[in-house]
Enzyme design. Structure first.
Site, PDB file in Angstrom:
ATOM      1  N   ILE A   1       0.843  -1.199   0.000  1.00 58.26           N
ATOM      2  CA  ILE A   1       0.000   0.000   0.000  1.00 58.26           C
ATOM      3  C   ILE A   1       0.875   1.244   0.000  1.00 58.26           C
ATOM      4  O   ILE A   1       0.596   2.215  -0.716  1.00 58.26           O
ATOM      5  CB  ILE A   1      -0.957   0.003   1.208  1.00 58.26           C
ATOM      6  CG1 ILE A   1      -1.984  -1.118   1.065  1.00 58.26           C
ATOM      7  CG2 ILE A   1      -1.669   1.355   1.336  1.00 58.26           C
ATOM      8  CD1 ILE A   1      -2.959  -1.225   2.222  1.00 58.26           C
TER       9      ILE A   1
ATOM     10  N   ARG B   1      -4.798   2.014  11.217  1.00 57.31           N
ATOM     11  CA  ARG B   1      -5.807   1.621  12.190  1.00 57.31           C
ATOM     12  C   ARG B   1      -5.861   2.710  13.261  1.00 57.31           C
ATOM     13  O   ARG B   1      -4.839   3.326  13.579  1.00 57.31           O
ATOM     14  CB  ARG B   1      -5.467   0.278  12.845  1.00 57.31           C
ATOM     15  CG  ARG B   1      -5.669  -0.925  11.929  1.00 57.31           C
ATOM     16  CD  ARG B   1      -7.148  -1.182  11.657  1.00 57.31           C
ATOM     17  NE  ARG B   1      -7.391  -2.396  10.888  1.00 57.31           N
ATOM     18  CZ  ARG B   1      -7.498  -2.445   9.586  1.00 57.31           C
ATOM     19  NH1 ARG B   1      -7.342  -1.341   8.861  1.00 57.31           N
ATOM     20  NH2 ARG B   1      -7.757  -3.596   8.971  1.00 57.31           N
TER      21      ARG B   1
ATOM     22  N   GLU C   1     -13.714   3.401  17.411  1.00 58.07           N
ATOM     23  CA  GLU C   1     -14.356   3.293  16.110  1.00 58.07           C
ATOM     24  C   GLU C   1     -15.512   2.310  16.208  1.00 58.07           C
ATOM     25  O   GLU C   1     -15.300   1.198  16.712  1.00 58.07           O
ATOM     26  CB  GLU C   1     -13.345   2.809  15.068  1.00 58.07           C
ATOM     27  CG  GLU C   1     -13.837   2.846  13.645  1.00 58.07           C
ATOM     28  CD  GLU C   1     -12.774   2.454  12.630  1.00 58.07           C
ATOM     29  OE1 GLU C   1     -13.027   1.506  11.854  1.00 58.07           O
ATOM     30  OE2 GLU C   1     -11.703   3.079  12.610  1.00 58.07           O
TER      31      GLU C   1
ATOM     32  N   HIS D   1     -13.968   5.034   7.775  1.00 57.66           N
ATOM     33  CA  HIS D   1     -13.278   3.794   7.409  1.00 57.66           C
ATOM     34  C   HIS D   1     -13.731   3.304   6.029  1.00 57.66           C
ATOM     35  O   HIS D   1     -14.146   2.157   5.856  1.00 57.66           O
ATOM     36  CB  HIS D   1     -13.511   2.704   8.460  1.00 57.66           C
ATOM     37  CG  HIS D   1     -12.407   1.683   8.505  1.00 57.66           C
ATOM     38  ND1 HIS D   1     -12.025   1.043   9.659  1.00 57.66           N
ATOM     39  CD2 HIS D   1     -11.585   1.209   7.529  1.00 57.66           C
ATOM     40  CE1 HIS D   1     -11.037   0.204   9.403  1.00 57.66           C
ATOM     41  NE2 HIS D   1     -10.747   0.290   8.103  1.00 57.66           N
TER      42      HIS D   1
END
Length: 308
Positions: free
Chosen positions: A147, A224, A252, A271
């Site tokens: 990523i 995260r 979250e 998210h």
């Protein structure tokens, strides 16, 4: 062989299914289509009314858990010995890179402030000072996996200078180690987080980390939520010294009334960095390839170790 997948659309998206393989759809880990003790290969759902990991003891025959997510932090330490845990590394690279690029541009160009002005039907753009820009920025990417590489590729047209950081330095690849962050952060105008959540990264972005970022810097969290100390972030953002673009938070979901919601220099999305229309074809393309490897007795890719 019994295979459970999380989406009805996945039946077709898996591609050719080996002979002798039966595919069932289990959209929620609390609602079984059959006996979980008969499942050999499980593709668990993203979302469930119960924790999918808590259901693992019922899957007494399972040998592969193939995730549709790039992150496996919720599963590491819960999968029994002899079960292969595989993530969806590579599936989310481009969508997350797109989000990072869009969020960075949006935050730097003050898109949230202009969106609020639009809701007020307020054309008085002169009240806004000239915005910052992404072009030419010094960008620090913390997390040098696939990523991170995709993010660097997406940033390239903007003439940025990229510095990469990983858990362990790789000098031959131009990758710095995390121990160098105190020296690197003061020069980073944009800091992008794409690390997995582990014991080592939990709370990594603390008050000292944030204080080392220069005035006017932007923190972009696509990792995260618990990678960042939320209390320290709220305090730093409230000072107005830096800003943040957050796709993940801790806690979250972010509850109503949380101070992060009201900070004008916090750009928050729920998210959604990897949630794009092309996700399922890519994710089940990987799952199908893994299933065919497993049926043929071949090694699986994207295996997650305890050291993840």
């Amino acid at each position: 062989m019994m295979v459970w997948i999380a989406h009805e659309a996945g039946r077709e998206l898996l591609g050719e299914v080996p002979a002798g393989v039966r595919v069932e759809v289990c959209e929620d880990a609390a609602a079984w289509p059959a006996d979980p003790a008969e499942v050999d290969f499980w593709v668990p759902p993203f979302l469930s009314t119960v924790r999918a990991t808590d259901q693992l003891p019922k899957f007494t025959k399972v040998r592969v858990v193939q995730l549709l997510s790039a992150g496996a932090d919720a599963w590491v330490g819960h999968v029994p010995p002899g079960v292969q845990l595989c993530d969806a590394r590579g599936v989310h690279d481009k969508p997350v890179a797109e989000w990072v690029l869009g969020a960075a541009i949006g935050a730097l160009r003050q898109f949230p402030a202009f969106a609020r002005a639009q809701q007020r039907e307020d054309w008085a753009a002169k009240q806004f000072t000239p915005t910052a820009e992404l072009t030419g920025k010094r960008v620090l990417i913390v997390g040098a996996g696939s990523i991170g590489r995709a993010i660097e590729e997406h940033l390239a047209p903007f003439g940025v200078t990229v510095t990469r950081v990983a858990r362990t330095a790789r000098p031959a690849e131009g990758v710095h180690g995390v121990e160098e962050l105190p020296e690197l952060l003061p020069y980073a105008e944009v800091v992008v987080l794409v690390v997995p959540l582990t014991d080592a990264t939990r709370g990594m972005v603390d008050a000292a980390f944030l204080a080392a970022m220069p005035d006017g810097a932007l923190l972009v969290n696509a990792a995260r939520g618990p990678v960042v100390d939320t209390g320290a972030l709220v305090a730093e953002l409230a000072s107005g010294r830096i800003s943040a673009a957050l796709d993940v938070t801790d806690p979250e979901p972010l509850p109503a009334g949380h101070p992060l919601w009201q900070l004008p220099n916090a750009f928050i999305t729920p998210h959604t960095a990897g949630s794009v229309v092309g996700l399922l074809p890519r994710a089940y393309g990987l799952a199908g390839d893994q299933l065919r490897r497993f049926a043929a007795g071949e090694p699986l890719i994207n295996q997650v170790s305890e050291g993840y």
